[in-house]
Every structure is written in structure tokens, then in C-alpha cells.
Design an enzyme around this catalytic site. Structure first.
Site, PDB file in Angstrom:
ATOM      1  N   ASP A 121      -7.306  -0.543   9.968  1.00 25.25           N
ATOM      2  CA  ASP A 121      -6.315   0.048  10.879  1.00 25.25           C
ATOM      3  C   ASP A 121      -6.782  -0.008  12.337  1.00 25.25           C
ATOM      4  O   ASP A 121      -6.002  -0.317  13.240  1.00 25.25           O
ATOM      5  CB  ASP A 121      -6.047   1.502  10.494  1.00 25.25           C
ATOM      6  CG  ASP A 121      -5.468   1.591   9.093  1.00 25.25           C
ATOM      7  OD1 ASP A 121      -4.859   0.607   8.650  1.00 25.25           O
ATOM      8  OD2 ASP A 121      -5.644   2.640   8.464  1.00 25.25           O
ATOM      9  N   HIS A 158       1.589   4.669   6.906  1.00 27.49           N
ATOM     10  CA  HIS A 158       1.866   3.356   7.521  1.00 27.49           C
ATOM     11  C   HIS A 158       3.310   2.941   7.250  1.00 27.49           C
ATOM     12  O   HIS A 158       4.024   2.491   8.135  1.00 27.49           O
ATOM     13  CB  HIS A 158       0.962   2.277   6.916  1.00 27.49           C
ATOM     14  CG  HIS A 158      -0.487   2.401   7.255  1.00 27.49           C
ATOM     15  ND1 HIS A 158      -0.943   2.433   8.551  1.00 27.49           N
ATOM     16  CD2 HIS A 158      -1.586   2.475   6.479  1.00 27.49           C
ATOM     17  CE1 HIS A 158      -2.258   2.520   8.538  1.00 27.49           C
ATOM     18  NE2 HIS A 158      -2.688   2.559   7.300  1.00 27.49           N
ATOM     19  N   HIS A 185      -1.972   8.092   2.745  1.00 24.05           N
ATOM     20  CA  HIS A 185      -2.392   7.321   3.920  1.00 24.05           C
ATOM     21  C   HIS A 185      -1.508   6.066   4.051  1.00 24.05           C
ATOM     22  O   HIS A 185      -0.951   5.794   5.115  1.00 24.05           O
ATOM     23  CB  HIS A 185      -3.876   6.945   3.753  1.00 24.05           C
ATOM     24  CG  HIS A 185      -4.403   5.982   4.763  1.00 24.05           C
ATOM     25  ND1 HIS A 185      -5.301   6.362   5.734  1.00 24.05           N
ATOM     26  CD2 HIS A 185      -4.176   4.672   4.969  1.00 24.05           C
ATOM     27  CE1 HIS A 185      -5.593   5.318   6.488  1.00 24.05           C
ATOM     28  NE2 HIS A 185      -4.922   4.272   6.047  1.00 24.05           N
ATOM     29  N   GLU A 186      -1.358   5.346   2.937  1.00 27.95           N
ATOM     30  CA  GLU A 186      -0.542   4.121   2.974  1.00 27.95           C
ATOM     31  C   GLU A 186       0.927   4.449   3.266  1.00 27.95           C
ATOM     32  O   GLU A 186       1.603   3.717   3.984  1.00 27.95           O
ATOM     33  CB  GLU A 186      -0.651   3.351   1.652  1.00 27.95           C
ATOM     34  CG  GLU A 186      -2.034   2.811   1.342  1.00 27.95           C
ATOM     35  CD  GLU A 186      -2.628   1.995   2.474  1.00 27.95           C
ATOM     36  OE1 GLU A 186      -1.863   1.329   3.195  1.00 27.95           O
ATOM     37  OE2 GLU A 186      -3.859   2.051   2.665  1.00 27.95           O
TER      38      GLU A 186
END
Ligand SMILES: [Zn+2]
Length: 400
Positions: free
Chosen positions: A174, A76, A72-73
Site C-alpha cells: 500500500d 481498499h 483491511h482489503e
């Protein structure tokens, strides 16, 4: 994606050149997740296995869950890097993960895309894992593969939850970043957009804390299932954390806005005292550092700026060598990031100091050196300007 002040941690590797750091608090939650899975979730979902097998599967599932958070990170980060937003590190900690962006995204569109990239990865992973679980269930695979099906369902559900939770529109989650991007595009005012989306973060923090508290209370009074106590505790803790980080973000936005509106020329220490490069360190201490009281000086050689020397640079050398070494041996040699134009904003200067690990910059105006801007002069200004707007003295703003 939370903002996170640095603490103790271990770097376990690099991906896209970004250091991946595990915070000490991660170990606690890793142990807790493994324990919950091994003693409660897996025995219920997959009966008839041995204890050690539950623990091994629990540990593996917990690792895969954290891999999901890491992916997930990285979602980004991948988009951030495409917009030339440098990432300091990714930290995995008790509430998940955080990618530390070293500066703000350049445009609302960039901010929006960076923000939603994480949840998109989580939804993608969730769909893939659930799809795997469903297909296995429907196909009635061999019973010895049932463990994989259970894992697929678990990872799928948790990834969807991670994606959904992060879409809560309160900064610094987010969803809150996406909200800020929208407000920013609409109002053209980055700081006002940050303040407003942080207020939404405060509100959701309170809401989650109350929800968690109610769950705990309900379970305690036997109105709800007893197992909801732990869920309630987590929700309340996450709510409190969201509240605290949103509060910090709002304060940071005020600081950054204050600094964006003042120029370097207003805060410069007009000291044009420079140290000759060929001077011995002993003489530099006696003739410059002690009498003038500054902790750093520009270093000149034949009217040319060749570097900067600070107390820290001197301290790296044993005192016995001070009469025998010259300033040029210990100074930081000149580089473009040591200088800033007098007309630049103090915020820009502070970001430059952060990126270059300097605590002072040489200020130039029309090609001439007009003085030095120190980090402490910026703090002093911030403390004066924001007095009454915050209850405590100002903490150094982080580089975004
Ligand atoms: Zn995120």
C-alpha cells in the site's frame, strides 16, 4: 496489498458484490497461527487453562486475525468502488489478503486514497482492540474476562503491525501504491511512476530478506533468542515474495507502457471475412474455419453485424448436430464491447477483452469494419518489442 496470480481457492461469500476467495495456502497459515497461539502465546499470556481451551481460543483468534485482514482489503475496495474501479475478487492467502482491481485507478488522488484506506482500517481496528485491552486492564475486570483482554491486546498489536507493514513504500504494498500516486502526480507519467515504485519494492524485498536471514542466523548461532528463527523465516519469506511481485509489476509496467503506445490499427488482422448468420455450422466449418485458418469470425445478417462466432462456440455443440444448427444458434450475439475503434490503444483493447472474456475484437474505422484484433496478435507484438528486456518470453499481462 499484494498482486496475486490466481490459483486454487474456494469462494466463501460476497461482500459489496465482491467474491471472497480463500486460497489453499491460507489453510496452512491458519493452522500455523492457531498452533502458535495455542501452544506458545496463550499458555504464556493466560496461564492455568486446559489444552482444548487454548486450541479453541487460538482458532478463534486466528479467525479474527483473518477477519482483520479481510476488513483491511474491504477498506481498499470500498474506496475503489467509489471511484468506479471494479474489483474482481478478494483473495485471502498465505501472506494476507489481496483485492484484485480490474483496472488502474483513474487519478493519482484516487490511487492514493484507495491505497491508504486499507492501513487506515487496520489502524482503526488496532486502536479499538488495544483500547479495549487497556480499559479492561485498568478497570481490573473480573478474571474470567481476562481472556478477552488478552485477545484485545493480540488483535490490537497485530492490526497495528499489518497497518505499519503495508505502509512500507515499495510497490505493490500500500505504501508503494501511495508512493506511485505521488510520483504519478508529480511526473504526470503513470508508467514511469509504476516502474520507480516497483524498484523501491525490489529494494525493500531485498532488505526484508536480508533482515529475515540475519534473524535466522543470529538465532541459529544462539546470539539471539531461539524463537526468532520463526520470525526470521516469515520476514525472509515475505521479503522474497515482495521482491518477486515487485519484479513482476515492473515487467508488467514495461508491457503496459509498450501496449499503450501502439494503436489497434497497427495490429489489426485486416480480415473482413464474415460468416452469414443463417449458414449451418457444418458449412461454416468447411467454408470458413478450415480454409481461412482463423479461430473466430464476425457474423453478418443482411449487411449488419449481429455477433461473433469462435471455435470454442462450435465446440460446445456435439458434432452430430453441426449440419442441423445455424451459426446464429451458437454465436455470441453482438454487444458494444465486441467492437473497438481502430485508433484505440492496444492496452485498451486488451483490457476490454479481459473485461468481456473475449479473445478477439472487431475493429471499426469510420463506421466500417476493417478487421479483427486478436489477443495472440497483441502477444506477438509484445514479444517482438520487449525482446532483450526480459529473459523469458512474455506472459499475458493481467488486467491490472
Ligand atoms: Zn492493503
Amino acid at each position: 496489498m499484494f498482486q496475486f496470480t490466481s490459483g486454487q481457492g474456494w469462494q466463501i461469500g460476497r461482500i459489496f458484490g465482491i467474491p471472497i476467495v480463500i486460497h489453499v495456502s491460507w489453510l496452512l497459515v491458519f493452522a500455523f497461527v492457531t498452533w502458535t497461539l495455542a501452544t506458545a502465546y496463550l499458555p504464556a499470556a493466560l496461564p492455568g487453562q486446559s489444552g482444548p481451551r487454548y486450541w479453541a481460543m487460538g482458532g478463534m483468534a486466528a479467525l479474527l486475525l483473518f477477519l482483520s485482514v479481510l476488513l483491511h482489503e474491504l477498506g481498499h475496495c470500498w474506496v475503489a468502488l467509489r471511484y468506479h474501479v471494479p474489483i474482481g475478487q478478494i483473495t485471502l492467502f498465505v501472506f494476507g489478503g489481496v483485492a484484485h482491481m480490474k483496472k488502474e485507478p483513474p487519478t493519482p488522488k484516487a490511487e492514493f486514497l484507495i491505497a491508504i484506506a486499507g492501513p487506515i482500517v487496520s489502524f482503526g481496528l488496532g486502536a479499538a482492540c488495544l483500547g479495549f485491552g487497556i480499559v479492561n486492564d485498568l478497570a481490573g475486570l473480573r478474571p474470567d474476562l481476562h481472556g478477552l483482554t488478552v485477545l484485545g491486546w493480540l488483535l490490537g498489536t497485530v492490526n497495528l503491525q499489518i497497518g505499519l507493514f503495508n505502509l512500507i513504500p515499495g510497490f505493490p504494498l500500500d505504501g508503494g501504491r501511495a508512493l506511485r500516486a505521488g510520483l504519478w502526480a508529480w511526473s504526470k507519467d503513470f508508467y514511469a511512476a509504476t516502474r520507480r515504485s516497483a524498484v523501491a519494492g525490489l529494494a525493500f524485498g531485498v532488505l526484508l530478506s536480508c533482515l529475515g536471514g540475519s534473524l535466522m542466523l543470529g538465532a541459529g548461532l544462539h546470539l539471539l533468542e531461539a524463537s526468532l528463527i520463526t520470525t526470521g523465516m516469515w520476514v525472509a519469506m515475505i521479503g522474497l515474495f515482495l521482491f518477486a511481485t515487485a519484479k513482476g509489476t515492473r515487467q508488467q509496467a514495461v508491457f503496459r507502457e509498450t501496449l499503450a503506445r501502439v494503436t489497434v490499427s497497427e495490429l489489426v488482422t485486416p480480415s473482413v471475412i464474415s460468416v452469414p448468420a443463417a449458414l449451418t455450422i457444418e458449412s461454416a466449418v468447411k467454408g470458413y474455419f478450415l480454409p481461412h485458418g482463423f479461430s473466430g469470425f464476425p457474423v453478418m445478417e443482411q449487411d449488419r453485424l449481429v455477433g461473433m462466432v469462435t471455435v470454442q462456440d462450435l465446440q460446445r455443440l456435439p458434432q452430430t448436430l453441426w449440419p442441423w444448427r445455424e451459426v446464429r444458434n451458437v454465436m455470441r450475439p453482438w454487444s458494444a464491447e465486441m467492437e473497438i475503434a481502430a485508433g484505440a490503444s492496444a492496452l485498451h483493447a486488451l483490457e476490454q477483452m479481459g473485461m468481456a472474456s473475449l479473445d478477439r475484437l472487431i475493429v471499426r474505422q469510420d463506421g466500417r469494419i476493417v478487421g479483427v484484433l486478436t489477443r495472440s496478435a497483441v502477444w506477438r507484438y509484445l514479444n517482438l518489442r520487449t525482446q532483450g528486456r526480459s529473459s523469458s518470453t512474455v506472459d499475458p499481462p493481467q488486467a491490472a
